[in-house]
Scaffold this active site. Structure first.
Site, PDB file in Angstrom:
ATOM      1  N   HIS A 155       0.750  -1.351   0.063  1.00  0.00           N
ATOM      2  CA  HIS A 155       0.056  -0.043   0.131  1.00  0.00           C
ATOM      3  C   HIS A 155       0.628   1.288   0.112  1.00  0.00           C
ATOM      4  O   HIS A 155       0.331   2.198   0.438  1.00  0.00           O
ATOM      5  CB  HIS A 155      -0.763   0.142   1.301  1.00  0.00           C
ATOM      6  CG  HIS A 155      -2.010  -1.214   1.494  1.00  0.00           C
ATOM      7  ND1 HIS A 155      -2.894  -1.295   0.817  1.00  0.00           N
ATOM      8  CD2 HIS A 155      -1.294  -2.256   2.431  1.00  0.00           C
ATOM      9  CE1 HIS A 155      -3.450  -2.610   1.205  1.00  0.00           C
ATOM     10  NE2 HIS A 155      -2.557  -3.165   1.832  1.00  0.00           N
ATOM     11  N   SER A 276      15.403  21.159 -16.526  1.00  0.00           N
ATOM     12  CA  SER A 276      13.925  21.880 -16.731  1.00  0.00           C
ATOM     13  C   SER A 276      14.610  23.430 -17.515  1.00  0.00           C
ATOM     14  O   SER A 276      15.604  23.826 -17.193  1.00  0.00           O
ATOM     15  CB  SER A 276      13.520  22.300 -15.360  1.00  0.00           C
ATOM     16  OG  SER A 276      12.671  23.541 -15.627  1.00  0.00           O
ATOM     17  N   LYS A 282      16.222  21.256 -11.266  1.00  0.00           N
ATOM     18  CA  LYS A 282      15.901  20.204 -11.623  1.00  0.00           C
ATOM     19  C   LYS A 282      16.588  19.229 -12.137  1.00  0.00           C
ATOM     20  O   LYS A 282      17.527  19.585 -12.983  1.00  0.00           O
ATOM     21  CB  LYS A 282      14.630  20.460 -12.309  1.00  0.00           C
ATOM     22  CG  LYS A 282      13.484  21.163 -11.651  1.00  0.00           C
ATOM     23  CD  LYS A 282      12.609  20.346 -10.756  1.00  0.00           C
ATOM     24  CE  LYS A 282      11.507  19.693 -11.731  1.00  0.00           C
ATOM     25  NZ  LYS A 282      10.780  19.002 -11.121  1.00  0.00           N
ATOM     26  N   GLU A 289       9.618   8.165 -16.926  1.00  0.00           N
ATOM     27  CA  GLU A 289       8.023   8.716 -17.186  1.00  0.00           C
ATOM     28  C   GLU A 289       7.724   8.299 -18.725  1.00  0.00           C
ATOM     29  O   GLU A 289       6.586   8.120 -18.699  1.00  0.00           O
ATOM     30  CB  GLU A 289       8.040  10.154 -16.750  1.00  0.00           C
ATOM     31  CG  GLU A 289       8.427  10.556 -15.461  1.00  0.00           C
ATOM     32  CD  GLU A 289       8.818  12.098 -15.326  1.00  0.00           C
ATOM     33  OE1 GLU A 289       7.826  13.098 -15.854  1.00  0.00           O
ATOM     34  OE2 GLU A 289       9.704  12.450 -14.911  1.00  0.00           O
TER      35      GLU A 289
END
Ligand code: ARG
Length: 477
Positions: A155, A276, A282, A289
C-alpha cells in the site's frame, strides 16, 4: 501502369492511392521480401516451373535491388502501393521477362504473411538479446548491493525490511517470464505460409517443405486459408510487448519515487536524466516517465490488432494491412526502453545508508516482534494485538520499538526477555525470512544463482534464434 492494372479502365484516385498504400511503413521489410522471393524462385526452378536461367536472373536482380535499398539508391513509390510491388516492378524493369515469372504460384497474401513472419523472427531475436542484457544488469546490481537493506512496502506504506537485491530480483523474475512469452511468440511466428497463394493453395507443384527448409522455418501451415489470414503470431508478440512494458512501467514508477527528494533511495546518472528550462535545480527522470507513459500505446497496439481481427471473414482482407504499424512502433520503442534501462541500472547509485536510516526510525520490525511472542507460545492473533498496542505507545512517546526498555516491554507482555532487542534488529528481521522465496541473504543468493542459470538458458535460445536468422539473410549475400 499498375501490376494489377489489366482489368481497369481508369487510373486510381490519388487519395485512394495514398490511403491504400503501405510502402511508407512496410518498406522496412525489404530484406525479408527479397529473401522470401529468392527462396520462392529457387524452389520454382528446382520444380521445373521456371528455367534455371530465369531463376539466376531473378536472384541476381533481387540481390542488386537489395544493395540499392541498403545504399539508399531506391526510391519507393506510393503508386506501387507496397514493398512487394515496389521490388517486383523494379526487378522486372531491371531484368525484363524473367522478373515477370517470379510471382508464379504466389499471391501477395501469402507473400506479406511470409515477410512478416521472417521480420518478426528477426526482431524477436534482437529484442531477446536486449532483454537478456537488462536481466544481466539486474543481476549485477543485485550482487553489487547485496548488503543494502531497504524498507519493503505494501500500500506504499512501510511494511517489512527487505534486501534491495530482493526487490530488484522480483523484476528479474518478471523479465524471465517475459522471455518465456517471447519464446511463445517465436513458436507462433515459426510457420511458413507460402504455397497458400491467395487463399486456396496453388495449381503449381510447389515444394513447400523445401522453401521452409531454405528459410529455416520449423513448421508449415496445414491450411492455406489459415496461412494467409493468421495474425496470431503478431498478437502473441504484442501481448509479450504489452506485458513487458507493464513490468518496465512498474519499475519506472519505483525509480521515479526512489529518486525523489522524498525517498532519496537512488540517484539516476546525469546521462539518463534531463533538466528543466525554467527551474535550474531540476533533474528529472523523464525516461522513466516516458516508459511508463508509452506503456499505454503498447496496450493500444495489442487492442487494435485484436479488434481488427475479430470481424474478418476468411481469408485475407485489407484490414490486415493494419497489423504492421503497431508492431513496428512496439519494436522501436521496446528496443530503446530495454537498452536504456540496462544502462540506467548499471549507472545508478544506491543510497543504502539513507534506506537504513529510514528503517531505524519506523515500525518495519513490528511483525518480527509479534512473531517473537508467538514463538514463545502466545497465539499470533494475541501477539499481534500486544504489538499493536506497543506501536501505539511508541507513537505517543515519540519512540520506535527497539527503543523500548525491557521494563516497558514486560509491562506489555511478560514473555519479553533480554533477547528481544536482537530480534528487532533490522539485520535479524531480514535474516530470519529464510523461506524458499524470502528476503534472507541466502535466499536472495539462491535467486541470483538460479537467475544466472536462467540467463544461460536464454542465451542458448538466443544463439539458436540468431543462427536461424543469420542463415536466412545468407541468401542475399
Ligand atoms: N500491403 C498488403 C498488406 O500489408 C499486402 C497484401 C495485399 N494483398 C492484397 N490482395 N491486396 O497486407
Amino acid at each position: 501502369m499498375k501490376l494489377w492494372g489489366g482489368r481497369f479502365t481508369k487510373a486510381t484516385d490519388k487519395n485512394v492511392e495514398a490511403f491504400n498504400a503501405s510502402i511508407q511503413f512496410d518498406c522496412r521489410m525489404y530484406a525479408e521480401d527479397i529473401c522470401g522471393s529468392i527462396a520462392h524462385a529457387t524452389m520454382l526452378a528446382r520444380q521445373g516451373i521456371i528455367s534455371d536461367e530465369d531463376k539466376d536472373a531473378i536472384v541476381n536482380g533481387l540481390k542488386q535491388i537489395f544493395e540499392q535499398i541498403e545504399h539508399d539508391e531506391f526510391e519507393f513509390s506510393i503508386e506501387l502501393e507496397d514493398i512487394h510491388m515496389n521490388i517486383e516492378k523494379r526487378l522486372t524493369d531491371t531484368i525484363g521477362e524473367a522478373g515477370k515469372r517470379l510471382h508464379t504460384g504466389r499471391s501477395r497474401n501469402d507473400q506479406v504473411a511470409l515477410d512478416t513472419h521472417l521480420y518478426l523472427r528477426r526482431e524477436i531475436a534482437d529484442v531477446a538479446g536486449l532483454l537478456i542484457q537488462l536481466q544481466q544488469s539486474i543481476v549485477k546490481a543485485a550482487e553489487k548491493y547485496s548488503d543494502v537493506i531497504m524498507p519493503g512496502y505494501t500500500h506504499l506504506q512501510r511494511a517489512q525490511p527487505i534486501l534491495f537485491s530482493h526487490h530488484l530480483m522480483a523484476y528479474f523474475s518478471m523479465l524471465s517470464r517475459d522471455f518465456e512469452h517471447l519464446q511463445f511468440a517465436w513458436n507462433m511466428a515459426d510457420r511458413m505460409p507460402l504455397g497458400a497463394g491467395a487463399l486456396a493453395g496453388t495449381t503449381y507443384p510447389l515444394d513447400q517443405p523445401y522453401v521452409a527448409d531454405v528459410l529455416h522455418f520449423g513448421k508449415l501451415y496445414d491450411n492455406s486459408m489459415d496461412a494467409v489470414s493468421d495474425r496470431d503470431y503478431i498478437i502473441a508478440f504484442l501481448e509479450f510487448a504489452a506485458v513487458l512494458m507493464m513490468h518496465l512501467s512498474r519499475l519506472s514508477e519505483e525509480f521515479i519515487l526512489w529518486s525523489s527528494s522524498e525517498f532519496k533511495f537512488i540517484e539516476l546518472d546525469d546521462s539518463h536524466c534531463t533538466g528543466s528550462s525554467i527551474m535550474p535545480q531540476k533533474k528529472n527522470p523523464d525516461i522513466c516517465e516516458l516508459v511508463r507513459g508509452k506503456t499505454g500505446r503498447f496496450y493500444g497496439h495489442l487492442m487494435a490488432v485484436l479488434t481488427m481481427m475479430k470481424g474478418i471473414p476468411m481469408a485475407y482482407d485489407k484490414d490486415m494491412q493494419e497489423d504492421k504499424e503497431g508492431v513496428f512502433d512496439a519494436i522501436d520503442n521496446l528496443k530503446f526502453a530495454l537498452t536504456i534501462y540496462a544502462a540506467m541500472i548499471d549507472k545508478m547509485t544506491v543510497n543504502g545508508k539513507h534506506m537504513r536510516d529510514v528503517l531505524e526510525k519506523d515500525f518495519s520490525n513490528a511483525t518480527d516482534m509479534a512473531d517473537y511472542l508467538a514463538k514463545k507460545g502466545l497465539p499470533f492473533r494475541e501477539a499481534h494485538a500486544v504489538v499493536g498496542r506497543a506501536v501505539h505507545y511508541c507513537i505517543e512517546h515519540g519512540k520506535v520499538l527497539q527503543q523500548l526498555s525491557l521494563e516497558e516491554l514486560q509491562a506489555m507482555s511478560p514473555l519479553f526477555e533480554e533477547d528481544i532487542h536482537h530480534y528487532l534488529d533490522i539485520e535479524t528481521c531480514v535474516a530470519q525470512r529464510r523461506t524458499y522465496n524470502g528476503t534472507a541473504p541466502e535466499s536472495v543468493a539462491r535467486q541470483i544463482a538460479s537467475g544466472k542459470t536462467v540467463v544461460t538458458g536464454e542465451e542458448e535460445q538466443l544463439h539458436s534464434w540468431n543462427s536461424v536468422v543469420s542463415s536466412v539473410y545468407e541468401l542475399i549475400k
